[in-house]
Design an enzyme around this catalytic site. Structure first.
Site, mmCIF file in Angstrom:
data_model
loop_
_atom_site.group_PDB
_atom_site.id
_atom_site.type_symbol
_atom_site.label_atom_id
_atom_site.label_comp_id
_atom_site.label_asym_id
_atom_site.label_seq_id
_atom_site.Cartn_x
_atom_site.Cartn_y
_atom_site.Cartn_z
ATOM 1 N N CYS A 56 -4.753 2.486 -3.736
ATOM 2 C CA CYS A 56 -3.531 2.998 -3.098
ATOM 3 C C CYS A 56 -2.368 2.028 -3.287
ATOM 4 O O CYS A 56 -1.572 1.793 -2.354
ATOM 5 C CB CYS A 56 -3.734 3.278 -1.616
ATOM 6 S SG CYS A 56 -4.900 4.584 -1.302
ATOM 7 N N GLN A 70 -4.542 -5.349 6.837
ATOM 8 C CA GLN A 70 -5.537 -6.226 6.206
ATOM 9 C C GLN A 70 -5.525 -7.637 6.793
ATOM 10 O O GLN A 70 -6.136 -8.543 6.229
ATOM 11 C CB GLN A 70 -5.287 -6.315 4.686
ATOM 12 C CG GLN A 70 -5.453 -5.017 3.944
ATOM 13 C CD GLN A 70 -6.912 -4.532 3.890
ATOM 14 O OE1 GLN A 70 -7.842 -5.273 4.158
ATOM 15 N NE2 GLN A 70 -7.103 -3.265 3.546
ATOM 16 N N HIS A 96 0.873 -1.184 0.000
ATOM 17 C CA HIS A 96 0.000 0.000 0.000
ATOM 18 C C HIS A 96 0.913 1.239 0.000
ATOM 19 O O HIS A 96 2.034 1.194 0.517
ATOM 20 C CB HIS A 96 -0.830 -0.053 1.288
ATOM 21 C CG HIS A 96 -1.856 1.014 1.431
ATOM 22 N ND1 HIS A 96 -1.555 2.277 1.885
ATOM 23 C CD2 HIS A 96 -3.186 0.999 1.199
ATOM 24 C CE1 HIS A 96 -2.673 2.992 1.922
ATOM 25 N NE2 HIS A 96 -3.675 2.247 1.512
ATOM 26 N N LYS A 98 -10.416 -0.620 10.457
ATOM 27 C CA LYS A 98 -10.539 -1.817 9.616
ATOM 28 C C LYS A 98 -10.830 -3.056 10.461
ATOM 29 O O LYS A 98 -10.949 -4.157 9.940
ATOM 30 C CB LYS A 98 -9.256 -2.031 8.813
ATOM 31 C CG LYS A 98 -9.032 -0.951 7.747
ATOM 32 C CD LYS A 98 -7.822 -1.276 6.918
ATOM 33 C CE LYS A 98 -7.271 -0.091 6.157
ATOM 34 N NZ LYS A 98 -8.001 0.205 4.937
ATOM 35 N N ASP A 156 2.963 -4.939 8.114
ATOM 36 C CA ASP A 156 1.762 -4.121 7.957
ATOM 37 C C ASP A 156 0.560 -5.069 8.066
ATOM 38 O O ASP A 156 0.265 -5.834 7.144
ATOM 39 C CB ASP A 156 1.801 -3.421 6.593
ATOM 40 C CG ASP A 156 0.531 -2.636 6.309
ATOM 41 O OD1 ASP A 156 -0.446 -2.770 7.068
ATOM 42 O OD2 ASP A 156 0.516 -1.883 5.307
HETATM 43 N N1 PMP Z 1 -1.683 -0.769 4.548
HETATM 44 C C1 PMP Z 1 -2.625 -1.538 3.983
HETATM 45 C C2 PMP Z 1 -2.256 -2.928 3.534
HETATM 46 C C3 PMP Z 1 -3.921 -1.045 3.811
HETATM 47 O O1 PMP Z 1 -4.848 -1.813 3.227
HETATM 48 C C4 PMP Z 1 -4.220 0.262 4.250
HETATM 49 C C5 PMP Z 1 -5.610 0.844 4.072
HETATM 50 N N2 PMP Z 1 -6.194 0.601 2.829
HETATM 51 C C6 PMP Z 1 -3.216 1.016 4.857
HETATM 52 C C7 PMP Z 1 -1.961 0.466 4.981
HETATM 53 C C8 PMP Z 1 -3.476 2.402 5.348
HETATM 54 O O2 PMP Z 1 -4.369 2.380 6.430
HETATM 55 P P1 PMP Z 1 -4.949 3.726 7.053
HETATM 56 O O3 PMP Z 1 -5.479 4.528 5.922
HETATM 57 O O4 PMP Z 1 -6.008 3.250 7.992
HETATM 58 O O5 PMP Z 1 -3.825 4.401 7.751
#
Ligand code: PMP
Length: 404
Positions: A362, A201, A121, A224, A198
């Protein structure tokens, strides 16, 4: 699992959009909140609102106690060795930025290398790119194979004496691939290189034990995992967090301040500058307790069943392409149908009450790698049903027929 009972805990799931029952399949972007989480936030503001760690008065102490109890709930949820290894942040993005800033300031100089992967991401790319421009570090990228899995042999080749940290996602938010993080951590540690996972997910789908994994850092977002927005977690091993300088200044992160110099508080407060969103912190613990009551094992088994069903049904559609075909997947399915633009598919499904995500998610470098602009993504949670998947499939077929 009693799905009807569970669904009744989430009032939004029985609402309608455009007069159609809502089918919410965008759980990778954010999850819906059970009543207990929303009620907890209301309850805190109505009964316990006071700044934490600041007051001698009753309300402040109550709020502080609840926030610190929430830290212990998170600690136990991920099995951290100590609650001081749990730092509250605004979310995954802030947690990664914190590590990128403070770790690189302490341990990285010009020419040092950080390894990430091709399926990250943007939060786990750009945080490090900022350090590329500030400190002259270099990013190395683990490639993926045609199933959307990391190529570990290539990872091994990327490790060099200049590698300072490996930062990879546990589950891809596009491909759904569950990465073999134990193996990655083992390989990195055999070279004395720390690893950040990370878990944005994964933590809502797969039980995580940070001590067993032996990761050095692990990050996730409250929103999430059925909790509130604006709160997230950074787990870090005490040995690293103690060596790293603070990320932001002010509030509870100080021990003493004078114009001659400032000394910093101990963990975890050293990394928690300013007034935290403590109602969100407390409600995150409520969300975690809610999930624990259902049980992550039951959640995973049910979501795996939904994933299999959805994949099988999608594969029956003419012209379907699924991106991410690993045998080890979480309940995220990215796809395209024929030449139908992902945006058109998403907009038309929306008119049928079906919420999916469209676009690059993203993860633009991954889109480039796949040679596409974006996908349609259905991401499933334990409150979804096979009936909803049937409606998704029927919706996709309807869109496909409109496009001939
Ligand atoms: N890493 C991953 C794998 C994600 O899916 C996301 C959110 N789509 C993020 C980071 C960023 O999370 P946040 O916007 O809640 O900070």
């Amino acid at each position: 699992m009693d799905i009807e009972q569970i669904r009744s805990d989430f009032p939004i799931l029985s609402t309608t959009v455009y007069g159609k029952p809502l089918i919410y399949l965008d759980n990778g972007a954010t999850t819906q909140k059970p009543k207990c989480v929303v009620e907890e936030i209301e309850n805190i503001y109505y009964t316990t609102n006071a700044n934490v760690h600041r007051g001698v008065h009753y309300l402040s102490q109550q709020a502080t106690d609840l926030a610190e109890e929430a830290r212990v709930v998170v600690q136990q949820f991920i099995n951290a060795g100590h609650s001081k290894e749990v730092i509250f942040t605004r979310g995954t993005t802030e947690s990664i930025n914190l590590v990128a800033h403070s770790f690189c300031q302490q341990f990285c100089s010009q020419g040092d290398e950080i390894i990430i992967s091709a399926m990250e991401h943007h939060a786990n790319i750009v945080s490090w790119q900022l350090q590329e421009s500030i400190r002259g570090i270099k990013l190395k990228i683990i490639p993926i194979n045609e199933k959307g899995e990391l190529i570990l042999d290539e990872f091994k080749k990327l490790i060099s004496p200049r590698t300072r940290l490996v930062s990879v996602t546990h589950v891809s938010n596009v491909l759904g691939t569950i990465n073999p993080v134990e193996e990655i951590i083992g390989i990195a540690h055999s070279h004395d290189i720390p690893v950040l996972i990370d878990a944005a997910q994964s933590v809502q789908h797969i039980g995580i034990d940070v001590q067993k994994l032996d990761c050095d850092f692990l990050v996730f977002s409250g929103h999430k995992i059925y909790g509130p927005n604006g709160v997230g977690v950074l787990y870090g091993k005490e040995k690293w967090l103690n060596l790293m300088p603070p990320y932001q200044g002010g509030g509870e992160m100080i021990k003493t301040v004078s114009f001659k110099g400032t000394t910093f508080n101990e963990l975890p407060f050293k990394f928690e500058a300013g007034t935290p969103d403590y109602p969100a912190v407390i409600a995150l613990a409520t969300a975690i307790n809610y999930i624990k009551k259902i049980g992550l094992d039951s959640i995973k088994a049910y979501e795996d069943e939904l994933l299999r069903y959805c994949t099988d049904e999608l594969l029956k559609i003419d012209g379907i392409r699924i991106f991410g075909t690993s045998d080890n997947k979480s309940s995220v399915i990215s796809f395209l149908v024929g030449n139908i633009h992902h945006y058109d598919m998403g907009m038309l499904l929306d008119k049928m009450g079906i919420a999916v995500r469209t676009g690059h998610h993203c993860a633009q470098p991954l889109m480039e790698e796949l040679g596409i602009e974006g996908t349609v993504r259905a991401s499933l949670a334990f409150y979804n049903t096979k009936k909803e998947i049937d409606q998704l499939i029927a919706g996709i077929k309807r869109v496909a027929s409109m496009f001939g």
